[in-house]
Design a protein around this motif. Structure first.
Motif, PDB file in Angstrom:
ATOM      1  N   UNK A  16       0.787  -1.413   0.126  1.00 26.24           N
ATOM      2  CA  UNK A  16       0.062   0.031   0.221  1.00 26.24           C
ATOM      3  C   UNK A  16       1.043   1.233  -0.001  1.00 26.24           C
ATOM      4  N   UNK A  17       1.973   1.159   0.920  1.00 25.31           N
ATOM      5  CA  UNK A  17       2.784   2.430   0.875  1.00 25.31           C
ATOM      6  C   UNK A  17       3.700   2.682  -0.498  1.00 25.31           C
ATOM      7  N   UNK A  18       3.911   1.570  -1.031  1.00 25.97           N
ATOM      8  CA  UNK A  18       4.488   1.710  -2.358  1.00 25.97           C
ATOM      9  C   UNK A  18       3.495   2.125  -3.373  1.00 25.97           C
ATOM     10  N   UNK A  19       2.317   1.781  -3.465  1.00 22.27           N
ATOM     11  CA  UNK A  19       1.416   2.015  -4.380  1.00 22.27           C
ATOM     12  C   UNK A  19       1.134   3.398  -4.384  1.00 22.27           C
ATOM     13  N   UNK A  20       1.061   3.886  -3.054  1.00 24.71           N
ATOM     14  CA  UNK A  20       0.826   5.640  -2.757  1.00 24.71           C
ATOM     15  C   UNK A  20       2.009   6.147  -3.244  1.00 24.71           C
ATOM     16  N   UNK A  21       3.192   5.962  -3.140  1.00 33.03           N
ATOM     17  CA  UNK A  21       4.266   6.509  -3.548  1.00 33.03           C
ATOM     18  C   UNK A  21       4.195   6.493  -4.940  1.00 33.03           C
ATOM     19  N   UNK A  28      -1.795  10.657 -14.178  1.00 37.58           N
ATOM     20  CA  UNK A  28      -2.918  10.056 -14.711  1.00 37.58           C
ATOM     21  C   UNK A  28      -2.613   8.502 -13.912  1.00 37.58           C
ATOM     22  N   UNK A  29      -2.764   8.484 -12.529  1.00 33.61           N
ATOM     23  CA  UNK A  29      -2.428   7.209 -11.910  1.00 33.61           C
ATOM     24  C   UNK A  29      -3.485   7.181 -10.803  1.00 33.61           C
ATOM     25  N   UNK A  89      12.055   8.975  -8.051  1.00 32.19           N
ATOM     26  CA  UNK A  89      12.279   7.597  -7.535  1.00 32.19           C
ATOM     27  C   UNK A  89      13.405   7.488  -6.665  1.00 32.19           C
ATOM     28  N   UNK A  90      14.575   8.420  -6.553  1.00 33.54           N
ATOM     29  CA  UNK A  90      15.675   8.325  -5.653  1.00 33.54           C
ATOM     30  C   UNK A  90      15.402   8.848  -4.518  1.00 33.54           C
ATOM     31  N   UNK A  91      14.223   9.506  -4.295  1.00 33.95           N
ATOM     32  CA  UNK A  91      14.142  10.127  -3.074  1.00 33.95           C
ATOM     33  C   UNK A  91      13.577   9.073  -1.935  1.00 33.95           C
ATOM     34  N   UNK A 104      14.500   2.469  -6.567  1.00 34.75           N
ATOM     35  CA  UNK A 104      13.710   3.266  -5.457  1.00 34.75           C
ATOM     36  C   UNK A 104      13.578   2.524  -4.258  1.00 34.75           C
ATOM     37  N   UNK A 105      13.143   3.290  -3.347  1.00 35.26           N
ATOM     38  CA  UNK A 105      13.357   2.901  -1.905  1.00 35.26           C
ATOM     39  C   UNK A 105      12.607   1.608  -1.634  1.00 35.26           C
ATOM     40  N   UNK A 106      11.991   1.019  -2.318  1.00 43.04           N
ATOM     41  CA  UNK A 106      11.378  -0.336  -2.250  1.00 43.04           C
ATOM     42  C   UNK A 106      12.124  -1.335  -2.649  1.00 43.04           C
TER      43      UNK A 106
END
Length: 158
Positions: A16-21, A28-29, A89-91, A104-106
């Motif tokens: 869920x966290x990844x999707x929100x990110x 358009x997401x 994506x690198x944040x 990315x952070x994931x």
């Protein structure tokens, strides 16, 4: 029309966290579905659409980690797009890689690629293509102006 093949991404417990990110990064997401384990329980799967492409995230546990063997390419028309996606994506713990690749952070691998890059790398003049390739090999985030200058045999303009 429904997509025939949908990437299915295995997350430890943070789908869920990844999707929100990802929804915050790509235009358009939208979040399309969250299937929970029991009423009000944790998410099992999270379905989302990124700029028109469907994805599903699974909270599968620590059994499998992402590797560079699979990555997503972000097609960018301008340097501003490259900069936006690279920075986003690198944040917060993402890691820059070489030649436009990053994690990315994931831990998911991405390639942030300006459309001009493959054009320069396949230039009919092999000398121009080789100079562009050499310049790209020195980069983390791809810089279109530097690639153009290198292909032309000029010093970098940045």
């Amino acid at each position: 029309m429904r997509q025939k093949i949908t990437p299915f991404l295995w997350f430890n417990d943070n789908a869920e966290e990844a999707a929100a990110f990802y929804l915050s990064v790509f235009p358009n997401s939208k979040l399309t579905d969250v299937a929970r384990m029991g009423e009000g329980g944790p998410a099992l799967t999270v379905a989302f659409t990124l700029d028109g492409e469907d994805f599903v995230g699974l909270n599968g546990g620590p059994g499998h980690a992402f590797t560079e063997a699979v990555s997503f390419v972000v097609d960018c028309e301008t340097q501003e797009e490259v900069d936006h996606y690279w920075e986003a994506l690198t944040a917060d713990g993402g890691q820059p890689g070489d030649c436009g690749w990053l994690k990315d952070r994931f831990g998911l691998s991405w390639q942030v690629v300006p459309r001009r890059l493959p054009e320069l790398l396949t230039d009919p003049d092999p000398t121009r293509a080789q100079r562009a390739m050499h310049a790209m090999m020195q980069m983390h985030k791809i810089d279109i102006a530097v690639l153009e200058a290198a292909a032309n045999g000029e010093p970098a303009r940045r």
